[in-house]
Design a protein around this motif. Structure first.
Motif, PDB file in Angstrom:
ATOM      1  N   ARG A  54      -3.242   6.159  -6.807  1.00  0.00           N
ATOM      2  CA  ARG A  54      -3.502   7.321  -5.943  1.00  0.00           C
ATOM      3  C   ARG A  54      -2.890   7.130  -4.559  1.00  0.00           C
ATOM      4  O   ARG A  54      -2.400   8.083  -3.947  1.00  0.00           O
ATOM      5  N   SER A  55      -2.908   5.910  -4.058  1.00  0.00           N
ATOM      6  CA  SER A  55      -2.351   5.657  -2.722  1.00  0.00           C
ATOM      7  C   SER A  55      -0.832   5.840  -2.706  1.00  0.00           C
ATOM      8  O   SER A  55      -0.245   6.087  -1.654  1.00  0.00           O
ATOM      9  N   LEU A  56      -0.206   5.717  -3.882  1.00  0.00           N
ATOM     10  CA  LEU A  56       1.242   5.875  -3.985  1.00  0.00           C
ATOM     11  C   LEU A  56       1.648   7.309  -4.312  1.00  0.00           C
ATOM     12  O   LEU A  56       2.775   7.713  -4.045  1.00  0.00           O
ATOM     13  N   GLY A  57       0.761   8.053  -4.921  1.00  0.00           N
ATOM     14  CA  GLY A  57       1.053   9.420  -5.347  1.00  0.00           C
ATOM     15  C   GLY A  57       0.806   9.561  -6.835  1.00  0.00           C
ATOM     16  O   GLY A  57       1.500   8.953  -7.649  1.00  0.00           O
ATOM     17  N   LEU A 112       8.299   4.605  -5.630  1.00  0.00           N
ATOM     18  CA  LEU A 112       7.058   4.299  -4.944  1.00  0.00           C
ATOM     19  C   LEU A 112       7.245   4.426  -3.438  1.00  0.00           C
ATOM     20  O   LEU A 112       8.275   4.044  -2.894  1.00  0.00           O
ATOM     21  N   GLY A 113       6.255   4.951  -2.778  1.00  0.00           N
ATOM     22  CA  GLY A 113       6.299   5.104  -1.329  1.00  0.00           C
ATOM     23  C   GLY A 113       4.877   5.246  -0.812  1.00  0.00           C
ATOM     24  O   GLY A 113       3.914   4.930  -1.499  1.00  0.00           O
ATOM     25  N   GLY A 114       4.755   5.757   0.398  1.00  0.00           N
ATOM     26  CA  GLY A 114       3.429   5.957   0.952  1.00  0.00           C
ATOM     27  C   GLY A 114       2.771   4.659   1.367  1.00  0.00           C
ATOM     28  O   GLY A 114       3.421   3.689   1.734  1.00  0.00           O
ATOM     29  N   GLU A 115       1.449   4.645   1.289  1.00  0.00           N
ATOM     30  CA  GLU A 115       0.681   3.475   1.685  1.00  0.00           C
ATOM     31  C   GLU A 115       0.430   2.586   0.470  1.00  0.00           C
ATOM     32  O   GLU A 115       0.643   2.969  -0.668  1.00  0.00           O
ATOM     33  N   LEU A 116      -0.048   1.387   0.735  1.00  0.00           N
ATOM     34  CA  LEU A 116      -0.414   0.462  -0.332  1.00  0.00           C
ATOM     35  C   LEU A 116      -1.907   0.179  -0.229  1.00  0.00           C
ATOM     36  O   LEU A 116      -2.367  -0.387   0.759  1.00  0.00           O
ATOM     37  N   SER A 117      -2.647   0.583  -1.236  1.00  0.00           N
ATOM     38  CA  SER A 117      -4.097   0.423  -1.197  1.00  0.00           C
ATOM     39  C   SER A 117      -4.490  -1.039  -1.317  1.00  0.00           C
ATOM     40  O   SER A 117      -3.935  -1.790  -2.134  1.00  0.00           O
ATOM     41  N   ALA A 118      -5.490  -1.421  -0.540  1.00  0.00           N
ATOM     42  CA  ALA A 118      -6.014  -2.788  -0.598  1.00  0.00           C
ATOM     43  C   ALA A 118      -6.852  -3.028  -1.847  1.00  0.00           C
ATOM     44  O   ALA A 118      -7.387  -4.124  -2.032  1.00  0.00           O
ATOM     45  N   SER A 119      -6.930  -2.027  -2.733  1.00  0.00           N
ATOM     46  CA  SER A 119      -7.702  -2.192  -3.972  1.00  0.00           C
ATOM     47  C   SER A 119      -7.159  -3.319  -4.839  1.00  0.00           C
ATOM     48  O   SER A 119      -7.874  -3.843  -5.701  1.00  0.00           O
ATOM     49  N   LEU A 120      -5.905  -3.716  -4.607  1.00  0.00           N
ATOM     50  CA  LEU A 120      -5.322  -4.793  -5.403  1.00  0.00           C
ATOM     51  C   LEU A 120      -6.077  -6.116  -5.241  1.00  0.00           C
ATOM     52  O   LEU A 120      -5.957  -7.003  -6.087  1.00  0.00           O
TER      53      LEU A 120
END
Length: 356
Positions: A54-57, A112-120
């Motif tokens: 979701r953070s990537l699109g 891929l773009g946008g933000e990177l979620s810390a969910s990893l």
């Protein structure tokens, strides 16, 4: 003579031929597309991956398989066949040709773009992360990556990252490969880079890194590949580089080095087979009696725009079997000795331009 960055990339395969190649990490991983019905996703990891998507699109065609409960079947994901934990996430060049996971006919806007979620960080067994060849334009490398302490392989190259070299990467003590090349990383390298004592490959080429190279780089005792080319690193080349006994490929080309480089910089580099170095303010002070500790079956040496203290043809090359050599604009005023031709039956490239 070719002078593009690409020409130096071509030297790396020559070096790799001389290495004893270990079994690739990904060969030990379960195929993400395999129908292994004994495997089940951990719900926390499945949710973490969906949050990351979701953070990537959500509309990215390359991640269209990321639906349902069975995340071990999703593209770009590998799970352990012993524990079922997610251990590999490979989203490299997801919309480009040559990708392991190409999306057919995908435009660049689908990268891929946008933000990177810390969910990893909830992928607690993740040991392989590849986000290279994407379009994370003008964002820094996120700090949460320093919390993925099981990582052995990290590739963030050619993805538009900016900002300072992230010191939190010094927490990744199990890391074997770190590739941050072809970004816009700036500022100086932190001393914490010396914490990565298990590193075997470090590629920081084609960035905007400046300042001195930390002495702590000498702690990287397992390093076989060090590429710092095409940056703005200045100051002295630390003699601690001479402690890297496993080093085979050393590329310091196109930086702003200063001072003197001498035999002590190469004292323990017994495995060195590829050396690339250029800087107008760097002086080579080697004795004519010096015999290098390295003597690979095939060696490639590229030195340009440095100053040799002695104008005679470097006698230390006498012990080497050279296939590629550049000694351009280094102040040599001499004839090529007969021993050079005898020792170079496989010579494929010779550039002694701008000497006398």
């Amino acid at each position: 003579m070719a002078s593009s960055k690409t020409s130096f990339r071509l030297l790396l395969p020559v070096f790799l031929i001389s290495l004893t190649v270990s079994v690739p990490l990904r060969a030990s991983l379960t195929n993400s597309g395999a129908k292994n019905f004994s495997m089940a996703c951990f719900e926390e990891e499945r949710k973490a991956l969906l949050e990351f998507k979701r953070s990537l699109g959500d509309s990215l065609p390359g991640l269209s398989s990321w639906i349902g409960e069975d995340c071990y079947k999703w593209t770009s994901i590998r799970c352990s066949n012993q524990t079922s934990h997610v251990i590999q996430l490979d989203l490299s060049n997801i919309c480009g040709e040559g990708s392991d996971n190409p999306a057919p006919d995908a435009p660049m806007s689908a990268c891929l773009g946008g933000e990177l979620s810390a969910s990893l960080v909830n992928l607690t067994a993740l040991n392989y992360l590849d986000l290279s060849g994407n379009t994370f334009k003008s964002i820094p490398i996120p700090s949460f990556i320093g919390s993925l302490q099981k990582l052995r392989y990290l590739d963030l190259s050619d993805s538009g990252f900016v900002g300072l070299f992230p010191p939190h990467l010094g927490n990744l003590l199990q890391l074997r490969t770190l590739d941050l090349s072809k970004n816009s990383i700036s500022g100086s390298l932190p001393a914490s880079i010396g914490n990565l004592i298990n590193l075997e490959t470090l590629d920081l080429s084609e960035n905007k890194i400046s300042g001195p190279l930390p002495v702590s780089v000498g702690n990287l005792s397992h390093l076989n590949i060090l590429d710092l080319s095409f940056n703005m690193i200045n100051g002295l080349i630390p003699k601690s580089i001479g402690q890297l006994r496993e080093l085979g490929f050393l590329n310091l080309w196109s930086n702003q080095w200063e001072g003197i480089i001498s035999e002590s910089h190469f004292e323990n580099l017994t495995r060195l087979s590829n050396l690339q170095l250029s800087s107008k303010s760097l002086v080579f002070n080697f004795s004519q009696e010096w015999t290098p500790s390295f003597s690979a079956p095939f060696i490639s040496i590229s030195i340009r725009d440095c100053k040799f203290v002695s104008p005679t043809f470097p006698a230390w090359l006498r012990s080497q079997f050279i296939v590629y050599i550049i000694l351009s604009n280094v102040g040599i005023s001499d004839t090529i000795p007969e021993w050079f031709w005898r020792n170079s039956p496989h010579l494929g490239w010779l550039d002694l331009s701008n000497n006398q």
